[in-house]
Design an enzyme around this catalytic site. Sequence first.
Site, PDB file in Angstrom:
ATOM      1  N   ASP A   1     -11.348   0.721   1.542  1.00 46.12           N
ATOM      2  CA  ASP A   1     -10.300   0.558   0.546  1.00 46.12           C
ATOM      3  C   ASP A   1      -8.988   0.946   1.217  1.00 46.12           C
ATOM      4  O   ASP A   1      -8.790   2.106   1.586  1.00 46.12           O
ATOM      5  CB  ASP A   1     -10.577   1.459  -0.655  1.00 46.12           C
ATOM      6  CG  ASP A   1      -9.573   1.278  -1.782  1.00 46.12           C
ATOM      7  OD1 ASP A   1      -8.461   0.770  -1.520  1.00 46.12           O
ATOM      8  OD2 ASP A   1      -9.890   1.653  -2.925  1.00 46.12           O
ATOM      9  N   VAL A   2      -8.089  -0.023   1.395  1.00 48.19           N
ATOM     10  CA  VAL A   2      -6.867   0.242   2.158  1.00 48.19           C
ATOM     11  C   VAL A   2      -5.966   1.268   1.490  1.00 48.19           C
ATOM     12  O   VAL A   2      -5.062   1.820   2.147  1.00 48.19           O
ATOM     13  CB  VAL A   2      -6.068  -1.062   2.412  1.00 48.19           C
ATOM     14  CG1 VAL A   2      -6.833  -1.996   3.332  1.00 48.19           C
ATOM     15  CG2 VAL A   2      -5.687  -1.739   1.096  1.00 48.19           C
TER      16      VAL A   2
ATOM     17  N   ARG B   1     -12.975  -4.093   0.534  1.00 48.61           N
ATOM     18  CA  ARG B   1     -13.711  -3.083  -0.245  1.00 48.61           C
ATOM     19  C   ARG B   1     -15.152  -3.489  -0.494  1.00 48.61           C
ATOM     20  O   ARG B   1     -16.036  -2.639  -0.553  1.00 48.61           O
ATOM     21  CB  ARG B   1     -13.015  -2.854  -1.592  1.00 48.61           C
ATOM     22  CG  ARG B   1     -11.695  -2.118  -1.480  1.00 48.61           C
ATOM     23  CD  ARG B   1     -11.025  -1.978  -2.831  1.00 48.61           C
ATOM     24  NE  ARG B   1     -10.650  -3.277  -3.379  1.00 48.61           N
ATOM     25  CZ  ARG B   1     -10.057  -3.448  -4.544  1.00 48.61           C
ATOM     26  NH1 ARG B   1      -9.771  -2.410  -5.297  1.00 48.61           N
ATOM     27  NH2 ARG B   1      -9.725  -4.662  -4.969  1.00 48.61           N
TER      28      ARG B   1
ATOM     29  N   TYR C   1       2.393  -7.505  -9.905  1.00 50.05           N
ATOM     30  CA  TYR C   1       2.226  -8.261  -8.657  1.00 50.05           C
ATOM     31  C   TYR C   1       3.589  -8.594  -8.046  1.00 50.05           C
ATOM     32  O   TYR C   1       3.823  -8.375  -6.850  1.00 50.05           O
ATOM     33  CB  TYR C   1       1.446  -9.541  -8.973  1.00 50.05           C
ATOM     34  CG  TYR C   1       1.220 -10.462  -7.805  1.00 50.05           C
ATOM     35  CD1 TYR C   1       0.168 -10.232  -6.914  1.00 50.05           C
ATOM     36  CD2 TYR C   1       2.019 -11.586  -7.610  1.00 50.05           C
ATOM     37  CE1 TYR C   1      -0.056 -11.103  -5.845  1.00 50.05           C
ATOM     38  CE2 TYR C   1       1.798 -12.447  -6.556  1.00 50.05           C
ATOM     39  CZ  TYR C   1       0.752 -12.207  -5.683  1.00 50.05           C
ATOM     40  OH  TYR C   1       0.534 -13.065  -4.628  1.00 50.05           O
TER      41      TYR C   1
ATOM     42  N   LYS D   1       5.131  -7.329  -4.533  1.00 54.51           N
ATOM     43  CA  LYS D   1       5.411  -8.334  -3.503  1.00 54.51           C
ATOM     44  C   LYS D   1       6.889  -8.341  -3.113  1.00 54.51           C
ATOM     45  O   LYS D   1       7.219  -8.599  -1.943  1.00 54.51           O
ATOM     46  CB  LYS D   1       4.965  -9.717  -3.984  1.00 54.51           C
ATOM     47  CG  LYS D   1       3.447  -9.889  -4.060  1.00 54.51           C
ATOM     48  CD  LYS D   1       2.795  -9.739  -2.694  1.00 54.51           C
ATOM     49  CE  LYS D   1       1.332 -10.157  -2.717  1.00 54.51           C
ATOM     50  NZ  LYS D   1       0.690 -10.026  -1.393  1.00 54.51           N
TER      51      LYS D   1
ATOM     52  N   THR E   1      -7.832 -20.876  -3.577  1.00 59.87           N
ATOM     53  CA  THR E   1      -8.809 -19.981  -2.948  1.00 59.87           C
ATOM     54  C   THR E   1      -9.853 -19.503  -3.950  1.00 59.87           C
ATOM     55  O   THR E   1     -10.764 -18.770  -3.585  1.00 59.87           O
ATOM     56  CB  THR E   1      -8.116 -18.740  -2.364  1.00 59.87           C
ATOM     57  OG1 THR E   1      -7.499 -18.014  -3.444  1.00 59.87           O
ATOM     58  CG2 THR E   1      -7.077 -19.113  -1.333  1.00 59.87           C
TER      59      THR E   1
ATOM     60  N   ASN F   1      -2.877  -8.361   4.463  1.00 61.67           N
ATOM     61  CA  ASN F   1      -3.149  -9.430   3.505  1.00 61.67           C
ATOM     62  C   ASN F   1      -3.746  -8.933   2.195  1.00 61.67           C
ATOM     63  O   ASN F   1      -3.659  -9.632   1.189  1.00 61.67           O
ATOM     64  CB  ASN F   1      -4.094 -10.450   4.144  1.00 61.67           C
ATOM     65  CG  ASN F   1      -4.649 -11.443   3.146  1.00 61.67           C
ATOM     66  OD1 ASN F   1      -3.966 -12.363   2.716  1.00 61.67           O
ATOM     67  ND2 ASN F   1      -5.907 -11.243   2.746  1.00 61.67           N
TER      68      ASN F   1
END
Length: 319
Positions: A67-68, A42, A159, A163, A194, A94
Amino acid sequence: MPQHPGRFEGRTALVTGSSRGLGLLIARRLAERGCRVLLCARDSSGLARAEHRLRATGAEVASLPCDVTDDDAPHDLLAAVHDHFGPLDILVNNAGIIQVGPLEALHEDDFRQAMETMLFAPLRLTLAALPDLRTSTAGTLVTVSSVGGRIAAPHLLPYAAAKFASAGLSQGLRAELAGTGVSVTTVLPGLMRTGSHTAARFHGRPGAEYGWFAAAASLPLLSMDAERAARAIVRAAENRRPELVLTPAAKLAVRLQGVAPATTTRILGLVARTLPGPGARPQHGVSGTEAAGRSALPPVVTVLGDRAGRRFGEPHPGH
């Protein structure tokens, strides 16, 4: 497990959520394996920086700000892949979001946003990509789920729910696509360094929530080096592995869940009691960088995570 050296050489890959973090590292590793890669995220400025970084290494890359969760995203992404490189061989789903906080501080929209980003968007993109993947001699689908897709850790419920759904979709796709030549790999990582603690959104008492999450995402015993994770993911996809669990803590948790689910549930309940309550006036949707400024966590605890974030394109916590 049979090896397939060079199976990705000269192939075309699309990696969502690849302007930073694990997605960027997977894209870089695919390029090192000889792939042409389309980046997608994005953040257009972060995406441009990521493309520049990979080009500087000699990688053949292009990018599309996207934006997926948009309805047009699958069409636009596949069109960009075809325009730049030709048919798609490898799809890595991902892109994701992390929302941290107790149930009392969460809204229904938080769950919908998580599901749209980590279930329905990958589903739509996969369905759009399957004609290409079916005709490729190296058709590969990778879903980056999470150990949270097997074990629902407290204070990460949207989340974890998304998932769980993405892991189920990926495992089901492997069965549905058996015999078609399309390989499906489900990746279940634990925490990785990360800099994700700066990109998460925090609810309830943001400073307190940031404290435990940032520490867990930065300390070596609980989190994994993200470059090593990216290498393992690409290697597993190239070798057509059905599943990859990453980090020692995640492997231990998955095994415990498998042999002693009741014990695992009791442990998670005890963990939940140690985490911060929602507070008298629960706050909602505080950015990681802002939550860091409200946290009493000593900066030394997140040194490794912050350093990784600067290397892999995450925002800096600024404290």
